[in-house]
Design an enzyme around this catalytic site. Structure first.
Site, PDB file in Angstrom:
ATOM      1  N   GLU A 119       0.838  -1.193   0.000  1.00 43.88           N
ATOM      2  CA  GLU A 119       0.000   0.000   0.000  1.00 43.88           C
ATOM      3  C   GLU A 119       0.878   1.250   0.000  1.00 43.88           C
ATOM      4  O   GLU A 119       2.107   1.162   0.095  1.00 43.88           O
ATOM      5  CB  GLU A 119      -0.953  -0.013   1.204  1.00 43.88           C
ATOM      6  CG  GLU A 119      -1.932  -1.174   1.154  1.00 43.88           C
ATOM      7  CD  GLU A 119      -2.896  -1.215   2.323  1.00 43.88           C
ATOM      8  OE1 GLU A 119      -3.841  -2.011   2.271  1.00 43.88           O
ATOM      9  OE2 GLU A 119      -2.705  -0.452   3.289  1.00 43.88           O
ATOM     10  N   HIS A 241      -8.920   9.914   3.542  1.00 41.63           N
ATOM     11  CA  HIS A 241      -8.682   8.805   2.619  1.00 41.63           C
ATOM     12  C   HIS A 241      -9.009   9.279   1.207  1.00 41.63           C
ATOM     13  O   HIS A 241     -10.050   9.869   0.965  1.00 41.63           O
ATOM     14  CB  HIS A 241      -9.551   7.592   2.981  1.00 41.63           C
ATOM     15  CG  HIS A 241      -9.072   6.329   2.350  1.00 41.63           C
ATOM     16  ND1 HIS A 241      -9.225   6.078   1.007  1.00 41.63           N
ATOM     17  CD2 HIS A 241      -8.426   5.252   2.857  1.00 41.63           C
ATOM     18  CE1 HIS A 241      -8.696   4.899   0.715  1.00 41.63           C
ATOM     19  NE2 HIS A 241      -8.200   4.385   1.828  1.00 41.63           N
ATOM     20  N   ARG A 287      -1.005   8.944   1.556  1.00 41.57           N
ATOM     21  CA  ARG A 287      -2.400   9.351   1.389  1.00 41.57           C
ATOM     22  C   ARG A 287      -2.597  10.865   1.340  1.00 41.57           C
ATOM     23  O   ARG A 287      -3.489  11.354   0.643  1.00 41.57           O
ATOM     24  CB  ARG A 287      -3.246   8.758   2.523  1.00 41.57           C
ATOM     25  CG  ARG A 287      -3.440   7.260   2.391  1.00 41.57           C
ATOM     26  CD  ARG A 287      -4.204   6.692   3.567  1.00 41.57           C
ATOM     27  NE  ARG A 287      -4.429   5.268   3.381  1.00 41.57           N
ATOM     28  CZ  ARG A 287      -4.979   4.483   4.298  1.00 41.57           C
ATOM     29  NH1 ARG A 287      -5.351   4.992   5.466  1.00 41.57           N
ATOM     30  NH2 ARG A 287      -5.165   3.198   4.073  1.00 41.57           N
ATOM     31  N   HIS A 348     -10.861  10.230   7.354  1.00 42.13           N
ATOM     32  CA  HIS A 348     -10.688   8.791   7.548  1.00 42.13           C
ATOM     33  C   HIS A 348     -10.032   8.423   8.871  1.00 42.13           C
ATOM     34  O   HIS A 348     -10.425   7.455   9.501  1.00 42.13           O
ATOM     35  CB  HIS A 348      -9.837   8.240   6.400  1.00 42.13           C
ATOM     36  CG  HIS A 348      -9.608   6.770   6.443  1.00 42.13           C
ATOM     37  ND1 HIS A 348     -10.645   5.855   6.420  1.00 42.13           N
ATOM     38  CD2 HIS A 348      -8.463   6.037   6.494  1.00 42.13           C
ATOM     39  CE1 HIS A 348     -10.151   4.624   6.453  1.00 42.13           C
ATOM     40  NE2 HIS A 348      -8.836   4.707   6.523  1.00 42.13           N
ATOM     41  N   ARG A 383      -0.330   9.218   8.821  1.00 45.81           N
ATOM     42  CA  ARG A 383      -0.334   7.771   9.077  1.00 45.81           C
ATOM     43  C   ARG A 383      -0.053   7.005   7.799  1.00 45.81           C
ATOM     44  O   ARG A 383      -0.704   7.220   6.778  1.00 45.81           O
ATOM     45  CB  ARG A 383      -1.680   7.338   9.637  1.00 45.81           C
ATOM     46  CG  ARG A 383      -1.798   5.826   9.855  1.00 45.81           C
ATOM     47  CD  ARG A 383      -3.157   5.473  10.401  1.00 45.81           C
ATOM     48  NE  ARG A 383      -4.196   5.548   9.393  1.00 45.81           N
ATOM     49  CZ  ARG A 383      -4.648   4.509   8.693  1.00 45.81           C
ATOM     50  NH1 ARG A 383      -4.135   3.302   8.885  1.00 45.81           N
ATOM     51  NH2 ARG A 383      -5.627   4.656   7.828  1.00 45.81           N
ATOM     52  N   LEU A 389      -3.923  -0.643  12.681  1.00 42.19           N
ATOM     53  CA  LEU A 389      -4.300  -1.876  13.375  1.00 42.19           C
ATOM     54  C   LEU A 389      -3.106  -2.466  14.116  1.00 42.19           C
ATOM     55  O   LEU A 389      -3.255  -3.052  15.195  1.00 42.19           O
ATOM     56  CB  LEU A 389      -4.871  -2.891  12.382  1.00 42.19           C
ATOM     57  CG  LEU A 389      -6.313  -2.644  11.927  1.00 42.19           C
ATOM     58  CD1 LEU A 389      -6.698  -3.631  10.830  1.00 42.19           C
ATOM     59  CD2 LEU A 389      -7.288  -2.731  13.088  1.00 42.19           C
TER      60      LEU A 389
END
Length: 547
Positions: A119, A241, A287, A348, A383, A389
């Protein structure tokens, strides 16, 4: 009088961090999990991408650290980053042991191994996932375990009102003793007592008009901790996001970053690509860069959305890798195997929050915070995908270990329990026949936050937002003090506190860094070492837990 509920540990919130901590403590303590909706309803449940962890022999801990520091734009705490990244494999193995079925593939020797995707911001494939519904797999597995646990009591449909603290003569919190929570089905406010309270309430993206988050993400933990006397940091850094589905009925449906990680291309309405004009990494840029690029192209062209196209990969590939996204977008009339998906940015993730140490301890004794509600130093100014997570799991385990040690020591030393939380007193309030006040303020708040404190900011916009939030705060405080509490009122009150913290933090940062971009200060301020934006409450504890 509301009944007393006495526990060793109160956990507020039921996402990955809260449930993992409760499971870690279940064999050692009486734990209450307080959640304002069903147990599974959380940001975790809707997470699609996965968990970043170093599992491939060609990857390294140092590479993951370097990628995280780079994405954080100079504001990460390197010690915290290393601590979390080094525990990545352990976190994955623990979840697998609980029964989470991550997606696997067969290696050259015929052995099963985790399928890793890549990602934005990552230099290697290191994202472990369960197809494109990783959060759902994690949340439902942890929920099953929690419901089987002997020492864990679950209170669903309970919205925390405020923490209750033992205070000194100056009104400063000495230690937390419990909280009050509204049973949203009966209207009763119940008192809960415990020597340890853990906030695992998630972020505050619902403060914006457009968000990928469920309705519950109203900043409750941040607001409660602030009112209790905790510092907050980096609230100006809200991650938008880049790719939420643009459809009037889709509401908050997110199209995972993994779609771009597997070759999805961002395009203008005329079919031309644009990300290479903004960053050499193209669609795999962090992002903040991708969200600003989409926002820029939408405003430049006067377009309602941009488009994400992975149709060139073919239907078999898409159905195998993104079954949930494929099925859900088809419900809205789109076939991503044949056409691009219309997408827009949406709020987000909250990168700032309650300041904690590496055990999850806050400034108030006995009060812990874990997950998105916190500022740990991992994310810095932005982030990196799928690190959240990981942070939830690592920090909830660390907090559980600290609480367990303190509980054990207290029992050995026969330490006196803190005072119980008194019953809720609403003898001097009345019911309201003007619920329109709440709905109007809710709409106004989220609208001006989107317009003035969104992806691109200016001093003038922030000043306008500050004026409006000051007026709203005064109105909400007066209303709250004179009426029976409702869930909508509690959420509005908390959103308003968090909006003020976001605005104040944004006004304090006179540069553009990571997720905070302002037209008045478009460049980095390299004149000094960057530091987190820290806000201090009026009644900051004289002696705090985290120091």
């Amino acid at each position: 009088m509301s009944p007393q509920n006495q526990f060793d540990v109160l956990v507020v919130g039921s996402g990955a961090s809260g449930l993992n901590l409760a499971l870690e403590l279940a064999a050692f303590a009486r734990v209450a999990v307080i959640t304002k909706s069903e147990l599974h309803e959380s940001n975790t449940y809707y997470a699609q991408g996965g968990i970043a962890a170093v599992l491939d022999e060609h990857d390294s801990v140092q590479s993951h650290i370097a990628d995280t520091l780079n994405a954080g734009a100079g504001l990460c705490d390197e010690d915290v980053v290393r601590f979390i990244v080094e525990h990545g494999r352990e976190a994955i193995e623990k979840l697998a042991g609980y029964g989470v079925e991550f997606t696997t593939q067969t290696d050259a020797s015929g052995n099963a191994e985790y399928h890793l995707t890549r990602e934005g911001g990552h230099s290697h494939r290191r994202v472990v996932h369960a197809a494109d519904a990783t959060g759902q797999a994690i949340e439902t597995t942890l929920e099953d375990r929690i419901r089987e646990a002997q020492n864990v009591t679950v209170f669903e449909h309970h919205n925390a009102v405020d923490l209750w603290c033992d205070r000194d003569a100056q009104g400063r919190s000495k230690r937390v003793t419990g909280l009050h929570a509204l049973n949203t089905q009966t209207g009763e406010v119940r008192a809960f007592s415990a020597p340890f309270v853990v906030l695992a309430t998630g972020g505050v993206s619902k403060v914006y008009l457009y968000t990928s988050n469920p309705d519950i993400c109203t900043g409750d933990g941040i607001a409660m901790a602030w009112r209790a006397g905790c510092r907050v940091a980096n609230m100006e850094f809200t991650q938008f996001h880049p790719t939420c589905l643009f459809h009037p009925q889709a509401k908050s449906f997110l199209v995972s970053e993994a779609v771009r990680g597997e070759g999805g291309l961002l395009k203008r309405p005329d079919g031309t690509r644009f990300m290479d004009d903004f960053d050499p990494r193209g669609e795999l840029a962090p992002r903040d860069i991708v969200a600003r690029a989409i926002d820029h192209e939408m405003k430049r062209l006067g377009a309602d959305c941009m488009y994400l196209d992975i149709s060139h990969k073919g239907q078999a590939f898409i159905e195998e890798h993104f079954p949930m996204i494929y099925a859900n977008t088809k419900k809205y009339g789109f076939d991503m195997a044949k056409e691009p998906l219309p997408v827009v940015p949406a709020a987000h993730y909250t990168c700032g929050g309650v300041m904690v140490d590496m055990h999850g301890r806050t400034d108030v004794k006995g009060l812990y915070a874990i997950g998105e509600v916190t500022y740990t130093g991992l994310h810095g100014a932005n982030r990196m995908a799928s690190n959240s997570l990981l942070e939830c799991l690592v920090y909830s385990t660390a907090a559980a270990e600290d609480i367990r040690a303190r509980l054990h020591r207290a029992k050995l030393e026969a330490e006196t329990l803190p005072p119980q939380t008194p019953p809720w007193d609403e003898s001097n309030v009345t019911g309201s026949d003007e619920q329109v006040v709440i709905s109007h303020n809710w709409e106004e708040l989220r609208r001006f936050m989107w317009d003035y404190v969104g992806i691109v900011r200016t001093d003038k916009r922030l000043a306008r937002a500050r004026t409006r939030i000051d007026m709203l705060q005064a109105e909400i405080v007066e209303y709250y003090g004179n009426t029976h509490v409702t869930s909508d009122l509690l959420e509005l009150r908390n959103l308003a506190v968090c909006a003020e913290l976001i605005i104040r933090s944004a006004q304090a940062r006179k540069e553009s860094r990571g997720l905070h971009f302002t037209l008045d200060y478009p460049d980095l301020d390299d004149s000094h070492t960057p530091t987190p934006t820290t806000l201090m409450p009026k009644r900051f504890p004289a002696t705090n837990e985290a120091s």
